[in-house]
Write a protein that holds these residues in place. Sequence first.
Motif, PDB file in Angstrom:
ATOM      1  N   SER A 131     -56.164 -33.929  43.674  1.00 11.47           N
ATOM      2  CA  SER A 131     -55.653 -32.674  44.226  1.00 11.47           C
ATOM      3  C   SER A 131     -56.180 -32.426  45.633  1.00 11.47           C
ATOM      4  CB  SER A 131     -56.034 -31.512  43.308  1.00 11.47           C
ATOM      5  OG  SER A 131     -55.617 -30.278  43.858  1.00 11.47           O
ATOM      6  N   GLU A 132     -57.489 -32.651  45.843  1.00  8.90           N
ATOM      7  CA  GLU A 132     -58.073 -32.443  47.171  1.00  8.90           C
ATOM      8  C   GLU A 132     -57.546 -33.454  48.183  1.00  8.90           C
ATOM      9  OE1 GLU A 132     -62.232 -30.754  47.819  1.00  8.90           O
ATOM     10  OE2 GLU A 132     -62.484 -31.991  46.023  1.00  8.90           O
ATOM     11  N   LEU A 133     -57.444 -34.706  47.755  1.00 13.92           N
ATOM     12  CA  LEU A 133     -56.960 -35.743  48.667  1.00 13.92           C
ATOM     13  C   LEU A 133     -55.501 -35.495  49.059  1.00 13.92           C
ATOM     14  CD1 LEU A 133     -58.538 -38.974  47.109  1.00 13.92           C
ATOM     15  CD2 LEU A 133     -59.227 -37.811  49.209  1.00 13.92           C
ATOM     16  N   VAL A 134     -54.703 -35.023  48.123  1.00 13.96           N
ATOM     17  CA  VAL A 134     -53.304 -34.716  48.426  1.00 13.96           C
ATOM     18  C   VAL A 134     -53.225 -33.635  49.500  1.00 13.96           C
ATOM     19  CG1 VAL A 134     -51.250 -33.582  47.470  1.00 13.96           C
ATOM     20  CG2 VAL A 134     -52.293 -35.491  46.247  1.00 13.96           C
ATOM     21  N   ARG A 135     -54.050 -32.621  49.395  1.00 11.10           N
ATOM     22  CA  ARG A 135     -54.045 -31.531  50.388  1.00 11.10           C
ATOM     23  C   ARG A 135     -54.537 -32.029  51.748  1.00 11.10           C
ATOM     24  NH1 ARG A 135     -57.846 -27.454  47.880  1.00 11.10           N
ATOM     25  NH2 ARG A 135     -57.408 -26.263  49.774  1.00 11.10           N
ATOM     26  N   LEU A 136     -55.572 -32.845  51.743  1.00 10.68           N
ATOM     27  CA  LEU A 136     -56.083 -33.407  52.994  1.00 10.68           C
ATOM     28  C   LEU A 136     -55.029 -34.284  53.665  1.00 10.68           C
ATOM     29  CD1 LEU A 136     -59.799 -34.500  52.381  1.00 10.68           C
ATOM     30  CD2 LEU A 136     -58.951 -33.073  54.251  1.00 10.68           C
ATOM     31  N   ARG A 137     -54.394 -35.099  52.858  1.00 11.67           N
ATOM     32  CA  ARG A 137     -53.356 -36.005  53.360  1.00 11.67           C
ATOM     33  C   ARG A 137     -52.227 -35.226  54.020  1.00 11.67           C
ATOM     34  NH1 ARG A 137     -49.022 -37.911  50.040  1.00 11.67           N
ATOM     35  NH2 ARG A 137     -48.117 -39.894  50.710  1.00 11.67           N
ATOM     36  N   ALA A 138     -51.810 -34.152  53.393  1.00 10.21           N
ATOM     37  CA  ALA A 138     -50.728 -33.336  53.951  1.00 10.21           C
ATOM     38  C   ALA A 138     -51.169 -32.653  55.240  1.00 10.21           C
ATOM     39  CB  ALA A 138     -50.282 -32.294  52.924  1.00 10.21           C
ATOM     40  N   ALA A 139     -52.405 -32.168  55.276  1.00  7.44           N
ATOM     41  CA  ALA A 139     -52.912 -31.498  56.480  1.00  7.44           C
ATOM     42  C   ALA A 139     -52.980 -32.462  57.656  1.00  7.44           C
ATOM     43  CB  ALA A 139     -54.295 -30.903  56.193  1.00  7.44           C
ATOM     44  N   ILE A 140     -53.396 -33.674  57.397  1.00  7.10           N
ATOM     45  CA  ILE A 140     -53.478 -34.690  58.454  1.00  7.10           C
ATOM     46  C   ILE A 140     -52.079 -35.114  58.907  1.00  7.10           C
ATOM     47  CG2 ILE A 140     -54.154 -37.081  58.920  1.00  7.10           C
ATOM     48  CD1 ILE A 140     -56.561 -36.544  57.006  1.00  7.10           C
ATOM     49  N   GLY A 141     -51.195 -35.291  57.952  1.00  4.77           N
ATOM     50  CA  GLY A 141     -49.839 -35.727  58.275  1.00  4.77           C
ATOM     51  C   GLY A 141     -49.075 -34.739  59.129  1.00  4.77           C
ATOM     52  N   ALA A 142     -49.493 -33.484  59.155  1.00  2.00           N
ATOM     53  CA  ALA A 142     -48.806 -32.458  59.943  1.00  2.00           C
ATOM     54  C   ALA A 142     -49.192 -32.493  61.421  1.00  2.00           C
ATOM     55  CB  ALA A 142     -49.095 -31.075  59.363  1.00  2.00           C
ATOM     56  N   LEU A 143     -50.219 -33.249  61.777  1.00  2.00           N
ATOM     57  CA  LEU A 143     -50.603 -33.343  63.187  1.00  2.00           C
ATOM     58  C   LEU A 143     -49.487 -34.014  63.982  1.00  2.00           C
ATOM     59  CD1 LEU A 143     -54.346 -34.500  62.881  1.00  2.00           C
ATOM     60  CD2 LEU A 143     -53.535 -32.265  63.664  1.00  2.00           C
ATOM     61  N   GLU A 144     -49.132 -33.444  65.112  1.00  2.91           N
ATOM     62  CA  GLU A 144     -48.027 -33.981  65.911  1.00  2.91           C
ATOM     63  C   GLU A 144     -48.442 -35.171  66.761  1.00  2.91           C
ATOM     64  OE1 GLU A 144     -46.149 -30.963  68.175  1.00  2.91           O
ATOM     65  OE2 GLU A 144     -45.531 -29.772  66.438  1.00  2.91           O
ATOM     66  N   ASP A 145     -49.652 -35.143  67.304  1.00  7.71           N
ATOM     67  CA  ASP A 145     -50.107 -36.210  68.192  1.00  7.71           C
ATOM     68  C   ASP A 145     -50.450 -37.450  67.372  1.00  7.71           C
ATOM     69  OD1 ASP A 145     -52.475 -37.712  69.618  1.00  7.71           O
ATOM     70  OD2 ASP A 145     -51.414 -36.626  71.200  1.00  7.71           O
ATOM     71  N   GLU A 146     -49.801 -38.572  67.688  1.00  9.50           N
ATOM     72  CA  GLU A 146     -49.975 -39.796  66.898  1.00  9.50           C
ATOM     73  C   GLU A 146     -51.400 -40.330  66.980  1.00  9.50           C
ATOM     74  OE1 GLU A 146     -47.940 -44.240  66.355  1.00  9.50           O
ATOM     75  OE2 GLU A 146     -47.446 -42.998  68.093  1.00  9.50           O
ATOM     76  N   THR A 147     -51.992 -40.280  68.165  1.00  8.97           N
ATOM     77  CA  THR A 147     -53.354 -40.796  68.330  1.00  8.97           C
ATOM     78  C   THR A 147     -54.339 -40.017  67.466  1.00  8.97           C
ATOM     79  OG1 THR A 147     -52.945 -41.576  70.575  1.00  8.97           O
ATOM     80  CG2 THR A 147     -55.231 -41.159  69.977  1.00  8.97           C
TER      81      THR A 147
END
Length: 464
Positions: A186-202
């Motif tokens: 559950s925590e990893l899923v939330r972290l993954r989604a939060a990171i994936g929302a970053l617009e800057d690819e780098t």
Amino acid sequence: MQTAFDAFADTFPFDQIRSGRSKLRWNDASFKPYPADTSVALAGLLERFERDQQPAAISFRQLVPWLKVGERASHYLHPYPAKLLPHIAHFFLSNRVLVGANECVLDPFAGSGTVALETILSGRTALYADANPLGRLITAVKTRSIDPTSLAAACAEVRERFRRSRVRKLPDVVNLAKWFDPRVTSELVRLRAAIGALEDETLRDFMRVTFSAVTRRASNSDPRFSVPVRYRNGERRNDQSAADLFDVQLEANIARIAALGQVDSLGAAIPAGVDARHLTTAFGERLPDHSVGMIISSPPYASAQKYVRAASLSLGWLDLVPSNGLRPLEDQTIGREHYTKASWENIGSTGIDHADTLIATIAKENQSRAKIVGTYLIEMRAALAEAVRVLRPGGCFVLVIGDNTVCGRRFASSEYLRLMLEGMGMTTILSLVDRIPSRGLMTRRNKTAGIIAAESVILLRKDA
């Protein structure tokens, strides 16, 4: 309730990193990555080999004593099996005898980018290729400097998105329920989604690599093994939350990337494809003939590491390879273990008579192992031919390889690959042997295999 991760962006010393006053420590050599010239030591080794024509037993740690074992720039950004000792690449890059200051250095089996990082720290351009998308991602991130202010903003954004996230969609990770407890997932899923929302690819890729390093630590797999292996009964993983583990990894990784910003003349790292047998430019075109000044590489060992299995959890969490894509990915890698039984008898010739004789002997006892090592040599010949093609006349190839034990017999990979290269217009000018105290290779695979305790470092020069 505020977790360590929630508080991280408020307490991490970004301003100190930007000004160079951070108390977070990395190897001091990061500030002056190449403080000494190895030309004299190299000349002595070359002269000795020319005279004796025998491999010399050495320690690369002793050859470059200014390079301490431990943190150095971004080398430890992410764990990876069978990583090359940085000292080896450093030694051959610490002079202009073998390669010019403005020439490209290639690693066609880049792994997680040890050679690429040492190359850019020397101010040169690094070219890298690898079949494993996780290795390519790690290499890209660890060789790219990031603005601390932008990184601070990204940390704050990920923190806030994680706090607000209610995402429940599970990733396509092989045997997810086996390797991760529901709370951790559950925590990893939330972290993954939060990171994936970053617009800057780098910035997103930096966070993804940091997240990947955490997934394995948060899993039910024993960290003492390079591949996922369940803890034994009675043993348990660290009970820290995934968010707290991410906090710790993020702090360390920011300090590591900050070290790159301390280097005045940092080179650039450029991908060269996904297959060592077909090297390409960043635009997908064939890498030009004679375009590389030097090659430093530690190819995969014949059936010595399960590279894809070792990365399987991260490949799923990062959406790099779905669970049903792991086997096809393995089929693309050199040194793989799995072949259909129907193919065991169809090995083909390696082009080296005594290797073919040994493989035929092994086949009488174990056709599967014979198929593995025979195909390994055939595919390595294609990869070496491609490397020689792109190497300039007079350019050098540093080959780092160990010998296997197959069905109780020494399988002399170092000799076989050297003979292949010599048959392609290369001349051996130096041969060294360095013991492996701990590099992720000390794993007995099965009763037909043995431990790899030393590796050969062979320097060859392409004939003009």
